[in-house]
Motif scaffolding. Sequence first.
Motif, PDB file in Angstrom:
ATOM      1  N   ALA A  58       7.341  -9.659   1.697  1.00  0.00           N
ATOM      2  CA  ALA A  58       6.394  -9.756   0.579  1.00  0.00           C
ATOM      3  C   ALA A  58       5.047 -10.302   1.054  1.00  0.00           C
ATOM      4  N   ARG A  59       5.065 -11.291   1.938  1.00  0.00           N
ATOM      5  CA  ARG A  59       3.805 -11.828   2.474  1.00  0.00           C
ATOM      6  C   ARG A  59       3.065 -10.768   3.277  1.00  0.00           C
ATOM      7  N   ALA A  60       3.791  -9.995   4.086  1.00  0.00           N
ATOM      8  CA  ALA A  60       3.162  -8.939   4.875  1.00  0.00           C
ATOM      9  C   ALA A  60       2.560  -7.870   3.955  1.00  0.00           C
ATOM     10  N   ALA A  61       3.250  -7.516   2.885  1.00  0.00           N
ATOM     11  CA  ALA A  61       2.724  -6.533   1.935  1.00  0.00           C
ATOM     12  C   ALA A  61       1.476  -7.078   1.244  1.00  0.00           C
ATOM     13  N   ASP A  62       1.485  -8.343   0.892  1.00  0.00           N
ATOM     14  CA  ASP A  62       0.323  -8.959   0.259  1.00  0.00           C
ATOM     15  C   ASP A  62      -0.859  -8.994   1.234  1.00  0.00           C
ATOM     16  N   ASP A  63      -0.605  -9.327   2.493  1.00  0.00           N
ATOM     17  CA  ASP A  63      -1.656  -9.304   3.516  1.00  0.00           C
ATOM     18  C   ASP A  63      -2.230  -7.899   3.668  1.00  0.00           C
ATOM     19  N   ALA A  64      -1.377  -6.896   3.696  1.00  0.00           N
ATOM     20  CA  ALA A  64      -1.832  -5.509   3.821  1.00  0.00           C
ATOM     21  C   ALA A  64      -2.693  -5.114   2.623  1.00  0.00           C
ATOM     22  N   ALA A  65      -2.306  -5.537   1.432  1.00  0.00           N
ATOM     23  CA  ALA A  65      -3.089  -5.229   0.233  1.00  0.00           C
ATOM     24  C   ALA A  65      -4.471  -5.876   0.310  1.00  0.00           C
ATOM     25  N   ARG A  66      -4.533  -7.100   0.811  1.00  0.00           N
ATOM     26  CA  ARG A  66      -5.836  -7.766   0.971  1.00  0.00           C
ATOM     27  C   ARG A  66      -6.730  -7.009   1.948  1.00  0.00           C
ATOM     28  N   VAL A  67      -6.155  -6.547   3.059  1.00  0.00           N
ATOM     29  CA  VAL A  67      -6.918  -5.781   4.043  1.00  0.00           C
ATOM     30  C   VAL A  67      -7.440  -4.489   3.407  1.00  0.00           C
ATOM     31  N   LEU A  68      -6.608  -3.807   2.642  1.00  0.00           N
ATOM     32  CA  LEU A  68      -7.042  -2.586   1.971  1.00  0.00           C
ATOM     33  C   LEU A  68      -8.158  -2.868   0.967  1.00  0.00           C
ATOM     34  N   ASP A  69      -8.036  -3.977   0.229  1.00  0.00           N
ATOM     35  CA  ASP A  69      -9.111  -4.364  -0.697  1.00  0.00           C
ATOM     36  C   ASP A  69     -10.417  -4.585   0.054  1.00  0.00           C
ATOM     37  N   GLN A  70     -10.335  -5.256   1.200  1.00  0.00           N
ATOM     38  CA  GLN A  70     -11.536  -5.510   1.991  1.00  0.00           C
ATOM     39  C   GLN A  70     -12.121  -4.204   2.543  1.00  0.00           C
ATOM     40  N   MET A  71     -11.252  -3.296   3.004  1.00  0.00           N
ATOM     41  CA  MET A  71     -11.730  -1.995   3.476  1.00  0.00           C
ATOM     42  C   MET A  71     -12.468  -1.250   2.377  1.00  0.00           C
ATOM     43  N   ALA A  72     -11.921  -1.263   1.166  1.00  0.00           N
ATOM     44  CA  ALA A  72     -12.564  -0.589   0.037  1.00  0.00           C
ATOM     45  C   ALA A  72     -13.899  -1.242  -0.294  1.00  0.00           C
ATOM     46  N   ALA A  73     -13.949  -2.575  -0.244  1.00  0.00           N
ATOM     47  CA  ALA A  73     -15.209  -3.287  -0.506  1.00  0.00           C
ATOM     48  C   ALA A  73     -16.242  -2.957   0.549  1.00  0.00           C
ATOM     49  N   ASP A  74     -15.830  -2.925   1.818  1.00  0.00           N
ATOM     50  CA  ASP A  74     -16.755  -2.601   2.908  1.00  0.00           C
ATOM     51  C   ASP A  74     -17.294  -1.188   2.762  1.00  0.00           C
ATOM     52  N   THR A  75     -16.454  -0.253   2.348  1.00  0.00           N
ATOM     53  CA  THR A  75     -16.875   1.127   2.149  1.00  0.00           C
ATOM     54  C   THR A  75     -17.883   1.227   1.001  1.00  0.00           C
ATOM     55  N   THR A  76     -17.613   0.480  -0.081  1.00  0.00           N
ATOM     56  CA  THR A  76     -18.508   0.487  -1.231  1.00  0.00           C
ATOM     57  C   THR A  76     -19.861  -0.122  -0.870  1.00  0.00           C
ATOM     58  N   GLU A  77     -19.837  -1.227  -0.129  1.00  0.00           N
ATOM     59  CA  GLU A  77     -21.084  -1.887   0.283  1.00  0.00           C
ATOM     60  C   GLU A  77     -21.888  -0.989   1.220  1.00  0.00           C
ATOM     61  N   GLY A  78     -21.203  -0.258   2.105  1.00  0.00           N
ATOM     62  CA  GLY A  78     -21.877   0.615   3.038  1.00  0.00           C
ATOM     63  C   GLY A  78     -22.526   1.810   2.362  1.00  0.00           C
TER      64      GLY A  78
END
Length: 80
Positions: A58-78
């Motif tokens: 569950a912690r690994a899945a939560d970490d992966a979700a955070r990384v995906l959120d950050q990737m989406a934010a970085d794409t939006t900012e770019g």
Amino acid sequence: MKTLTTSAHVEPDTTSRMDVFDSTHRGGCFVSLRIGGDLVDIALIARPGTAEALRTLARAADDAARVLDQMAADTTEGAA
């Protein structure tokens, strides 16, 4: 964990559910975690004594979700 390697793409409509099997006369007690979609359904079977392994998952899945959120934010900012 028993050995089996498989992969499936997680999609926005991927579903999950947990079922409890509490039968001492037919294989003992365990929980089943199902992750599925249209074509693939993965079931993880966990017996008593494996709770920490599930928490780690569950912690690994939560970490992966955070990384995906950050990737989406970085794409939006770019794109701005």
